[in-house]
Write an enzyme that holds these catalytic residues in place. Sequence first.
Site, PDB file in Angstrom:
ATOM      1  N   ASN A 222      -4.500   5.959  -0.531  1.00  0.00           N
ATOM      2  CA  ASN A 222      -3.748   6.519   0.584  1.00  0.00           C
ATOM      3  C   ASN A 222      -3.156   7.879   0.233  1.00  0.00           C
ATOM      4  OD1 ASN A 222      -4.093   4.628   2.747  1.00  0.00           O
ATOM      5  ND2 ASN A 222      -2.935   3.172   1.506  1.00  0.00           N
TER       6      ASN A 222
ATOM      7  N   GLU B  26      -6.229  -1.502  -6.739  1.00  0.00           N
ATOM      8  CA  GLU B  26      -5.431  -0.506  -7.444  1.00  0.00           C
ATOM      9  C   GLU B  26      -4.280  -1.244  -8.127  1.00  0.00           C
ATOM     10  OE1 GLU B  26      -5.480   3.548  -5.049  1.00  0.00           O
ATOM     11  OE2 GLU B  26      -4.710   1.947  -3.796  1.00  0.00           O
TER      12      GLU B  26
ATOM     13  N   SER C 160       0.820  -1.215   0.000  1.00  0.00           N
ATOM     14  CA  SER C 160       0.000   0.000   0.000  1.00  0.00           C
ATOM     15  C   SER C 160       0.848   1.257   0.000  1.00  0.00           C
ATOM     16  CB  SER C 160      -0.947   0.013   1.202  1.00  0.00           C
ATOM     17  OG  SER C 160      -0.227  -0.159   2.396  1.00  0.00           O
TER      18      SER C 160
ATOM     19  N   HIS D 284      -3.000  -3.522  -5.258  1.00  0.00           N
ATOM     20  CA  HIS D 284      -3.356  -3.156  -3.884  1.00  0.00           C
ATOM     21  C   HIS D 284      -4.830  -3.424  -3.626  1.00  0.00           C
ATOM     22  CE1 HIS D 284      -4.251   0.112  -0.742  1.00  0.00           C
ATOM     23  NE2 HIS D 284      -3.784  -0.942  -0.131  1.00  0.00           N
TER      24      HIS D 284
END
Lengths: 288, 291
Positions: B191, B153, B120, B141
């Site tokens: 994130n 992702e 991540s 991800h």
Amino acid sequence: MAGTFQRIGILGYGKMGGGIAQVCAQAGCEVVVLDINANQIAAGQARVADFLAEGVRRGKVTADQRAEVLARIRGVEAAEGLAGVELVIEAATERRDVKRELLTRVAAAVGEDAIITTNTSAISVTDLATSVTRPERFAGLHFFNPAQLMKLVEIVAALQTSEETVTRLNGFVGAIGKLPIVVKDRPGFLINYLLMPYLNDVIQELDNGLASAEDIDTAIKLGLGYKQGPLELLDLIGLDVHNHATHSAYEATLDARFAPPALLQAMVAAGRIGNKSGQGFRTTEAKA
Amino acid sequence: MVNTNRVAVLGAGTMGSGIAVVAARAGCPVLLYDVDAARVERGLGIVRSFFAKSAQLGKLSQEDADNAAARVGGVIELDQLNDVDVVVEAVPEDLNIKKQLLTRLEAVVSPTALIHTNTSTLSVTAIASTVRTPERVVGTHYCNPAPLMKLVEVADGRKTAPWAHEATLAFLRSIGQVIVETKDRPGFILNRFLIPWENACIRALEAGLGTVESIDAAVPAALGHPMGPFRLLDIVGMDVHHQVSSRLYEQLRDPRFAPPPLVERMIAAGDLGRKTGRGFYTYNDTRLFGS
């Protein structure tokens, strides 16, 4: 009747003013809306009537309720028509000079006991408070668009605002079925203070090629559970509106997080300002 | 459902077990690898109880659930992964551990096997930097909890080959995931935007712009988020938030990613969130997702 206020004056019969008028009227208040001419008033009334007609069609309100709500809202062209209102909510054009002149005029017409508020999202409430007599009765009352549907109302305490004014507005916001939070008079207050840098960041990363607009929205919605992706939200808000708001916050703070990204400025320059222009980050003319 | 991809998942923790569930549910035979039998057994336990719950809730028939659970086997030797088609690495978020594991793995698996890394916050390129065949390493991800979250992702490293990228998309679609394609940049999409957002909310709290309660009430009401930032941080855990923030800050050197001082004070006080019974809120029940 909503809390201690029965008669409400709204300044400006645009989308925001009309929405707030409807919310107040639905809570049982008598509402007087001031705008500059009969055409503006007729257009505002038509918007509220249409919104409520859609509510009837969807079974949210009855036809009788719609008629009652519309009957509680009256348009006036002169500030004197606001005499007797207990609470004023200013929702005029987002320009400091326009708001200050209007507030001074209206404050003289409504008397010293009326509470006066502004629905500004980008201008200092403390600054606007100096345009009325007895500024302790002045505060921000920031509804979100569309006011009929959005639960949250930020009560902005200016430096001059009295405790009593805040307490009465808190009661009022609860009584019209909204969720009040008391916030400081900072650029963006609470929600836009948090939202604008996030949206700017997304626009910059889109321009930097992190991912497509669609994939960014999909990731945020599926990964974080937000109802809307940031780029479709920008199209809805209007890129011009966001650009103006974030530019104002930048001017007030010189904080780079508020600086309008180059791509935002370019989109506005090209007239691609979102849903209302048929072109934006996610909207294409075919869809609009 | 026929999915002939043979899948290996490295790391039998929450993420790895969850990814094993996703692949097995789609029909793939899955081998769940970890360094010792106890960890593997714990991971298989997560897989079995997930499928038992799926049957109980009527999401899967008992038969489908039993078959899916039976598709997942456990291994503690990398050698046993010699004939898999896709390897998904989901070991702890430590660059050296990931690099070393992939280097050992590549000696075992077939030269055409896809190698996915479920990082991540680390660089896909860096994770693939010590393998001899970085062209088949792709960042994928998944979101936590993987069996319930459809999003993946996908990010290529600098040396990822187009064929590996395309095969990765095809594999992820075949196991029912929704793909977003992004770049090998710190934090990918989620994130990248979530961490500065959470940090901004923490700083707003410290600046007195609102209270835990008012901000948590305002954000869902105004922005349509499923919960306020402080409820979310309590679930994520302050230690985890600090780690993710710090890692992104180290790479980006942008102060928005730096964990605000309140995070460190809360960690010092042991107020990590739900798992310790206290974070921004106080809890009587430290379980994260109901029973």
